[in-house]
Design a protein around this motif. Sequence first.
Motif, PDB file in Angstrom:
ATOM      1  N   PRO A 138       0.828  -1.203   0.000  1.00  0.00           N
ATOM      2  CA  PRO A 138       0.000   0.000   0.000  1.00  0.00           C
ATOM      3  C   PRO A 138       0.867   1.261   0.000  1.00  0.00           C
ATOM      4  O   PRO A 138       1.986   1.248   0.501  1.00  0.00           O
ATOM      5  CB  PRO A 138      -0.812  -0.118   1.292  1.00  0.00           C
ATOM      6  CG  PRO A 138      -0.730  -1.562   1.681  1.00  0.00           C
ATOM      7  CD  PRO A 138       0.599  -2.038   1.204  1.00  0.00           C
ATOM      8  N   ALA A 139       0.319   2.340  -0.530  1.00  0.00           N
ATOM      9  CA  ALA A 139       1.073   3.569  -0.685  1.00  0.00           C
ATOM     10  C   ALA A 139       1.513   4.127   0.671  1.00  0.00           C
ATOM     11  O   ALA A 139       0.768   4.087   1.649  1.00  0.00           O
ATOM     12  CB  ALA A 139       0.223   4.607  -1.420  1.00  0.00           C
ATOM     13  N   LEU A 140       2.743   4.625   0.711  1.00  0.00           N
ATOM     14  CA  LEU A 140       3.262   5.246   1.920  1.00  0.00           C
ATOM     15  C   LEU A 140       2.803   6.701   2.001  1.00  0.00           C
ATOM     16  O   LEU A 140       2.613   7.352   0.977  1.00  0.00           O
ATOM     17  CB  LEU A 140       4.801   5.203   1.916  1.00  0.00           C
ATOM     18  CG  LEU A 140       5.452   3.825   1.811  1.00  0.00           C
ATOM     19  CD1 LEU A 140       6.972   3.972   1.783  1.00  0.00           C
ATOM     20  CD2 LEU A 140       5.030   2.927   2.956  1.00  0.00           C
ATOM     21  N   SER A 141       2.656   7.199   3.194  1.00  0.00           N
ATOM     22  CA  SER A 141       2.311   8.607   3.365  1.00  0.00           C
ATOM     23  C   SER A 141       3.526   9.457   3.012  1.00  0.00           C
ATOM     24  O   SER A 141       4.666   8.974   2.978  1.00  0.00           O
ATOM     25  CB  SER A 141       1.905   8.883   4.811  1.00  0.00           C
ATOM     26  OG  SER A 141       3.015   8.742   5.685  1.00  0.00           O
ATOM     27  N   GLU A 142       3.302  10.746   2.759  1.00  0.00           N
ATOM     28  CA  GLU A 142       4.399  11.656   2.449  1.00  0.00           C
ATOM     29  C   GLU A 142       5.393  11.712   3.601  1.00  0.00           C
ATOM     30  O   GLU A 142       6.601  11.768   3.391  1.00  0.00           O
ATOM     31  CB  GLU A 142       3.859  13.061   2.158  1.00  0.00           C
ATOM     32  CG  GLU A 142       3.207  13.210   0.803  1.00  0.00           C
ATOM     33  CD  GLU A 142       4.213  13.066  -0.332  1.00  0.00           C
ATOM     34  OE1 GLU A 142       5.359  13.543  -0.179  1.00  0.00           O
ATOM     35  OE2 GLU A 142       3.858  12.461  -1.359  1.00  0.00           O
ATOM     36  N   ASP A 143       4.890  11.662   4.822  1.00  0.00           N
ATOM     37  CA  ASP A 143       5.743  11.724   5.999  1.00  0.00           C
ATOM     38  C   ASP A 143       6.669  10.512   6.056  1.00  0.00           C
ATOM     39  O   ASP A 143       7.871  10.636   6.302  1.00  0.00           O
ATOM     40  CB  ASP A 143       4.881  11.785   7.263  1.00  0.00           C
ATOM     41  CG  ASP A 143       5.711  12.056   8.508  1.00  0.00           C
ATOM     42  OD1 ASP A 143       6.207  13.171   8.651  1.00  0.00           O
ATOM     43  OD2 ASP A 143       5.858  11.121   9.323  1.00  0.00           O
ATOM     44  N   VAL A 144       6.114   9.330   5.820  1.00  0.00           N
ATOM     45  CA  VAL A 144       6.920   8.106   5.855  1.00  0.00           C
ATOM     46  C   VAL A 144       7.916   8.082   4.705  1.00  0.00           C
ATOM     47  O   VAL A 144       9.076   7.679   4.876  1.00  0.00           O
ATOM     48  CB  VAL A 144       6.010   6.860   5.808  1.00  0.00           C
ATOM     49  CG1 VAL A 144       6.848   5.592   5.649  1.00  0.00           C
ATOM     50  CG2 VAL A 144       5.164   6.774   7.071  1.00  0.00           C
ATOM     51  N   MET A 145       7.484   8.526   3.535  1.00  0.00           N
ATOM     52  CA  MET A 145       8.394   8.564   2.391  1.00  0.00           C
ATOM     53  C   MET A 145       9.589   9.471   2.668  1.00  0.00           C
ATOM     54  O   MET A 145      10.727   9.131   2.351  1.00  0.00           O
ATOM     55  CB  MET A 145       7.648   9.044   1.141  1.00  0.00           C
ATOM     56  CG  MET A 145       6.761   7.996   0.510  1.00  0.00           C
ATOM     57  SD  MET A 145       5.865   8.635  -0.931  1.00  0.00           S
ATOM     58  CE  MET A 145       7.211   9.181  -1.962  1.00  0.00           C
ATOM     59  N   GLU A 146       9.330  10.617   3.284  1.00  0.00           N
ATOM     60  CA  GLU A 146      10.419  11.533   3.602  1.00  0.00           C
ATOM     61  C   GLU A 146      11.367  10.909   4.613  1.00  0.00           C
ATOM     62  O   GLU A 146      12.593  11.000   4.492  1.00  0.00           O
ATOM     63  CB  GLU A 146       9.868  12.851   4.156  1.00  0.00           C
ATOM     64  CG  GLU A 146      10.968  13.846   4.510  1.00  0.00           C
ATOM     65  CD  GLU A 146      10.458  15.076   5.220  1.00  0.00           C
ATOM     66  OE1 GLU A 146      11.294  15.861   5.700  1.00  0.00           O
ATOM     67  OE2 GLU A 146       9.227  15.244   5.302  1.00  0.00           O
ATOM     68  N   ARG A 147      10.776  10.257   5.620  1.00  0.00           N
ATOM     69  CA  ARG A 147      11.598   9.647   6.663  1.00  0.00           C
ATOM     70  C   ARG A 147      12.462   8.523   6.102  1.00  0.00           C
ATOM     71  O   ARG A 147      13.652   8.421   6.403  1.00  0.00           O
ATOM     72  CB  ARG A 147      10.697   9.122   7.779  1.00  0.00           C
ATOM     73  CG  ARG A 147      11.462   8.630   8.990  1.00  0.00           C
ATOM     74  CD  ARG A 147      10.527   8.076  10.046  1.00  0.00           C
ATOM     75  NE  ARG A 147      11.245   7.758  11.264  1.00  0.00           N
ATOM     76  CZ  ARG A 147      10.739   7.057  12.270  1.00  0.00           C
ATOM     77  NH1 ARG A 147       9.502   6.628  12.190  1.00  0.00           N
ATOM     78  NH2 ARG A 147      11.457   6.808  13.343  1.00  0.00           N
TER      79      ARG A 147
END
Length: 281
Positions: A138-147
């Motif tokens: 499932p798609a990652l949130s922007e916050d998780v992608m940045e982290r």
Amino acid sequence: MSEGVDEAGWDVEPGDEIEPVVQAVARLLRVCREAAGLTVAELAEALGYGEDMIRKIERGARIPRPEFLDRADTLLRARGHLRAFMEDMRRARYPKKVRDLADLEERAVEMLLYGSHNIHGLLQTPEYARALFGMRQPALSEDVMERETAARMARKAVFDRDPAPTLSFVQEQVTLERPYGGKMVLRRQLEHLLEVAQLRNVTLQIMPTRQEENAGASGLVEVLKFADGTAIGRSDGAFNGRPVSNPKDLRILELRYGMIRAQALTPRASQKFIEQALGRL
């Protein structure tokens, strides 16, 4: 999400071993704020962050960036007490699995790394890494992608170590051809590979698709060797993909990697191959 809020930090992962340290920072921040006679709203305005973000940090639900602690320490006149946690928060903001891997890479004096699906994480540009995380389902949130992207880039500190570790990479040709993120992202990634290949402690080789024999057909192979003579390794095609450290299993992985390196293009031929791939973009 505003730029200021985004820069404040990342959410704490429940059950993470670093959680008690984040909670200690939260309590200290609250004590320092109250001692300075500031409300949450006043501190948020002074630092340029959202009020809700400050509340989350003070609850221990958000990992503050080191830069946040530095600014807060100055504003609240905390005499370095908040700054003392900057290194802890620098590590805490990365997922535990990445911290564990980074610790191993930081200790390693030699790394043998074969990648068959994507460009190895230590070789990735930020844009390429972000493109990979952006395709997760499932798609990652922007916050998780940045982290995740920031954590992967932090691992590249191994290239700045002194003394530098010996790094050997073998990449399958196909990993140089998949345009993840678009042609411009791939172009910058290939340019970066050429830059890394110039480092004296790095050997970069390409396994051409036309190769009729490939000891890496079973997938990824990694071996990290440490100064005390110990090592750890893993391979998709051996030991059920589990990390191994006993000498017998490590010999198998080193033999496999040695064959892969022998079957791949030489470092000089590999650089020429990458240059040609760049020319076709």
